[in-house]
Write an enzyme that holds these catalytic residues in place. Structure first.
Site, mmCIF file in Angstrom:
data_model
loop_
_atom_site.group_PDB
_atom_site.id
_atom_site.type_symbol
_atom_site.label_atom_id
_atom_site.label_comp_id
_atom_site.label_asym_id
_atom_site.label_seq_id
_atom_site.Cartn_x
_atom_site.Cartn_y
_atom_site.Cartn_z
ATOM 1 N N HIS A 95 1.291 -0.679 -1.525
ATOM 2 C CA HIS A 95 2.331 -1.489 -2.179
ATOM 3 C C HIS A 95 1.884 -2.940 -2.289
ATOM 4 O O HIS A 95 2.052 -3.577 -3.341
ATOM 5 C CB HIS A 95 3.633 -1.384 -1.381
ATOM 6 N N GLU A 96 1.325 -3.479 -1.219
ATOM 7 C CA GLU A 96 0.888 -4.872 -1.250
ATOM 8 C C GLU A 96 -0.285 -5.064 -2.216
ATOM 9 O O GLU A 96 -0.358 -6.076 -2.924
ATOM 10 C CB GLU A 96 0.506 -5.335 0.158
ATOM 11 N N HIS A 122 0.962 -5.483 -5.700
ATOM 12 C CA HIS A 122 1.331 -6.872 -6.020
ATOM 13 C C HIS A 122 0.094 -7.672 -6.420
ATOM 14 O O HIS A 122 0.143 -8.488 -7.354
ATOM 15 C CB HIS A 122 1.996 -7.531 -4.815
ATOM 16 N N GLU A 174 9.521 -5.619 -7.128
ATOM 17 C CA GLU A 174 9.387 -4.689 -6.016
ATOM 18 C C GLU A 174 9.355 -3.247 -6.503
ATOM 19 O O GLU A 174 8.595 -2.416 -5.990
ATOM 20 C CB GLU A 174 10.519 -4.890 -5.012
#
Length: 341
Positions: free
Chosen positions: A130-131, A134, A202
């Site tokens: 997930h990071e 980003h 998100e």
């Protein structure tokens, strides 16, 4: 597109900064605020990631002192086609993580010790995916710079309380009312910009992160555990620097639940539901692809199968339930349990 959004957000933040400066010191205060805003923008572009990491007392690690954590990030970065980011650990029992950096070549990811202790190997991989999403979407530049500028605007509002209330100051035409506006409206406006930056992104990072790790339910399980842990365990560093809250995968602040309009993150339940739907879609697509590849059964294949010595083959025994894998430190999770435990 992210470059345009970043430029627009910087313009909004600069305008807010100048507006607060005007309320505090009139035209002169506005010009000073413009100079300060320009300097803050430049400083933020080059150093915001270092400031955010420092605020959370993150320590850089490598393959020598955190081999499994480093290997997880390295493998995911290769899978996503990204340069290897710098990896950091935060000595904090609250499970959480964030990414920062002005571009993929200068990115950094940070995970708390609480995250590594509470989550399984697969869940840690999903969170770091997930990071990295980003980073790949170049969200980190905007989110990190907004964190720095929002903190600066909040500080300017506090400055107004001490120095803007002098009624004898001819430059301050708004007097005490201007001070109240500077104290209340400016930090609130900065919070609104933070929400605009983080909430929509998100979901996209969840989707892309699930694609990188290949298992949406890993991330769904991780989000549930992190949310449960964040409710029970305080994060003093995040409480001291609330302008950085939107960087984390789950809101690290321990304040009471607010309406969705005023939340820095989307509802965790909504994010989990979206990941569950994604998992169902992926399973359906895989099933359809497998059925297209499977050959039609032949008559010979429909006869009683026989084993290698001419005997009827025994039906396969059901597989034993797989024991939960330990987390990257060789221990079974002992941290906060979510509904997926």
């Amino acid at each position: 597109m992210n470059t345009i959004r970043t430029a627009m957000l910087l313009a909004v933040m600069t305008a807010l900064f100048m507006g607060v400066g005007f309320l505090i010191g009139g035209t002169g205060g506005m010009m000073i605020a413009l100079v300060v805003a320009a300097g803050t923008n430049l400083f933020s572009y080059w150093n915001a990631d270092k400031m955010v990491l420092s605020m959370n007392r993150a320590v850089e690690v490598d393959a020598n002192n955190a081999p499994e954590y480093y290997a997880i990030v390295q493998g995911l970065a290769q899978r996503a086609g990204l340069p290897m980011p710098r990896t950091y650990l935060i000595d904090n029992p609250q499970p959480n993580a964030f990414a920062t950096g002005r571009n993929p070549q200068n990115a950094a990811v940070a995970a708390s010790t609480g995250l590594l202790q509470a989550l399984t190997h697969e869940e840690v991989a999903a969170v770091m995916a997930h990071e990295l999403a980003h980073v790949q979407h170049r969200d980190t530049l905007t989110m990190t710079m907004v964190a720095t500028l929002a903190g600066a605007i909040s500080m300017l509002g506090n400055f107004a309380f001490f120095f803007g209330g002098n009624r004898d100051n001819n430059n301050n035409k708004f007097g005490f009312v201007g001070v109240l506006v500077a104290m209340i409206v400016a930090p609130f406006a900065a919070m609104i910009v933070q929400m605009a930056v983080s909430r929509t992104r998100e979901y996209e990072a969840d989707r892309r992160g699930a694609e990188i790790c290949g298992h949406p339910l890993w991330l769904a399980s991780a989000l549930d555990k992190i949310a449960c842990g964040a409710e029970r365990i305080r994060n003093p560093d995040a409480e001291r620097n609330p302008a950085t809250a939107h960087l984390f995968i789950i809101n690290p602040l321990s304040g009471e639940r607010m309406d969705n309009l005023f939340s820095t993150h989307p509802s965790t339940d909504n994010r989990i539901a979206a990941l569950q739907a994604m998992a169902r879609d992926m399973a359906g697509n895989n099933s359809q692809a497998a059925s297209r590849r499977a050959p039609a059964p032949r008559q010979a294949d429909m006869q009683q199968p026989s084993g290698p010595w001419g005997q009827a083959a025994q039906p396969e025994q059901p597989a034993q339930a797989e024991k939960p894998k330990p987390n990257p430190w060789g221990r079974n999770p002992t941290g906060p349990k979510g509904r997926w435990s």
